[in-house]
Design a protein around this motif. Structure first.
Motif, short mmCIF file in Angstrom:
data_model
loop_
_atom_site.label_atom_id
_atom_site.label_comp_id
_atom_site.label_asym_id
_atom_site.label_seq_id
_atom_site.Cartn_x
_atom_site.Cartn_y
_atom_site.Cartn_z
N SER A 61 0.94 -1.29 -0.07
CA SER A 61 -0.04 0.15 -0.06
C SER A 61 1.04 1.29 0.05
CB SER A 61 -1.05 0.01 1.19
OG SER A 61 -0.30 0.39 2.29
N LEU A 62 1.75 1.15 0.78
CA LEU A 62 2.99 2.39 0.69
C LEU A 62 3.83 2.54 -0.74
CD1 LEU A 62 4.00 2.27 4.37
CD2 LEU A 62 2.14 3.33 3.32
N LEU A 66 4.01 5.85 -2.95
CA LEU A 66 5.25 6.48 -3.63
C LEU A 66 5.02 6.53 -5.13
CD1 LEU A 66 8.02 4.63 -1.95
CD2 LEU A 66 7.26 6.69 -1.14
N LEU A 67 4.40 5.57 -5.78
CA LEU A 67 4.08 5.75 -7.19
C LEU A 67 3.09 6.88 -7.41
CD1 LEU A 67 3.28 1.93 -8.08
CD2 LEU A 67 5.11 3.32 -8.67
N GLU A 101 8.39 -15.32 2.77
CA GLU A 101 8.64 -14.97 1.45
C GLU A 101 7.94 -13.71 1.03
OE1 GLU A 101 7.85 -18.42 -1.05
OE2 GLU A 101 9.82 -19.60 -0.36
N ASP A 102 6.77 -13.57 1.16
CA ASP A 102 5.90 -12.57 0.91
C ASP A 102 6.31 -11.32 1.65
OD1 ASP A 102 3.66 -11.17 -0.04
OD2 ASP A 102 2.17 -11.69 1.31
N LEU A 103 6.54 -11.28 2.77
CA LEU A 103 6.98 -10.21 3.59
C LEU A 103 8.28 -9.69 3.30
CD1 LEU A 103 6.59 -8.06 5.80
CD2 LEU A 103 7.17 -9.98 7.48
N THR A 104 9.10 -10.51 3.11
CA THR A 104 10.47 -10.23 2.43
C THR A 104 10.34 -9.51 1.03
OG1 THR A 104 11.62 -11.99 3.55
CG2 THR A 104 12.99 -10.91 1.72
N ALA A 105 9.60 -10.15 0.28
CA ALA A 105 9.33 -9.43 -1.30
C ALA A 105 8.93 -8.10 -1.06
CB ALA A 105 8.83 -10.45 -2.06
N ALA A 106 7.62 -7.98 -0.36
CA ALA A 106 7.00 -6.76 -0.27
C ALA A 106 7.88 -5.60 0.43
CB ALA A 106 5.56 -7.02 0.61
N SER A 107 8.45 -5.98 1.45
CA SER A 107 9.35 -5.11 1.99
C SER A 107 10.43 -4.51 1.26
CB SER A 107 10.20 -5.56 3.42
OG SER A 107 9.00 -6.21 4.29
N GLU A 108 11.17 -5.37 0.32
CA GLU A 108 12.22 -5.07 -0.51
C GLU A 108 11.52 -4.20 -1.74
OE1 GLU A 108 13.94 -8.70 -1.76
OE2 GLU A 108 15.22 -8.80 0.10
N TRP A 110 9.18 -2.23 -1.55
CA TRP A 110 8.91 -0.71 -1.13
C TRP A 110 10.26 0.18 -0.89
CZ3 TRP A 110 10.57 2.09 3.17
CH2 TRP A 110 10.09 3.04 3.33
N LEU A 111 11.30 -0.80 -0.21
CA LEU A 111 12.44 0.04 -0.15
C LEU A 111 13.24 0.17 -1.19
CD1 LEU A 111 14.42 0.86 2.08
CD2 LEU A 111 15.50 -1.40 2.22
#
Length: 239
Positions: A61-62, A66-67, A101-108, A110-111
């Motif tokens: 969502s974040l 940013l987009l 896996e989902d949390l890692t990918a989503a966090s990456e 965004w960052l």
């Protein structure tokens, strides 16, 4: 509108802070087991799986915000409240490896997007899911709050006492301001015995004192306030 424009030059450091907090979170999650996903979190009605699903979808969502800031095309944080809640419920029962896996990918995701944002885009105005206008710089703080507070909610041994003083120094005034804006219940003043910071919610009444971290944890609903002094009122939900 909330503007964090003066923080523009601090964005790279703030992103490093989010990255470090995320690494701590992912380390804690990787030490869990499949059976832990259905265990209760510290949030009423939510399992640990719910918390992890929410953290993943919050990162996405974040990305939307940013987009929006980068392209100028309005992109709501969430398509709707219904879909936000449905995504959390759908994602909650997943096995640990899927959650991680989902949390890692989503966090990456965004960052990575945040690290390549053009400087001028950080000054764009976007809206959070409650409809409040803010500078895009605020999105970095929003993610840090989600990671730090929900890390506590996972109930894996990470507590408000583990929050950095820099995080608490910003969270405490925000929590007071957010509760004051709700204009619900009796007024009171909070005073941090270790930093000297003081703030009021509504018309000042009772005075609540204690360490800054303990005050912040109570105000955001992550502590019953047993380590505070004063006549503690019932609080409206922070978020």
């Amino acid at each position: 509108m909330t503007s964090d424009a003066p923080e523009l030059t601090a964005i790279p450091t703030q992103l490093d802070t989010v990255a470090a907090a995320t690494a701590r979170l992912l380390g804690a999650v990787s030490a869990l087991h499949d059976t832990d996903m259905v265990e209760p979190s510290l949030l009423p009605g939510w399992s640990r799986g719910h918390v992890l699903a929410h953290l993943s979808r919050n990162a996405d969502s974040l990305v939307n915000l940013l987009l929006w800031a980068r392209t100028g095309i309005e992109t709501p944080q969430y398509a709707s409240a219904f879909l936000r809640d449905a995504d959390i419920e759908t994602g909650a029962p997943r096995a640990l490896h899927e959650q991680l896996e989902d949390l890692t990918a989503a966090s990456e995701r965004w960052l990575a997007l945040a690290r390549v944002m053009p400087q001028e885009s950080w000054q764009a105005v976007v809206r959070n899911r409650q409809g409040g206008e803010m500078a895009a710089t605020r999105v970095v703080w929003m993610r840090l709050v989600e990671v730090e507070i929900h890390h506590v909610d996972l109930n894996t041994g990470y507590t408000p006492a583990d929050w950095s003083s820099a995080f608490v120094d910003r969270l405490l005034p925000q929590a007071v301001a957010d509760l004051a804006a709700k204009e619900q219940g009796p007024g009171f003043t909070v005073t941090a015995t270790d930093t000297g910071w003081s703030g009021a919610v509504g018309t000042p009444g009772a005075t609540i004192t204690g360490p800054a971290t303990a005050l912040a944890a109570w105000l955001v609903g992550r502590s019953p306030g047993a380590d505070l002094t004063g006549d503690l009122p019932d609080l409206a939900a922070w978020k």
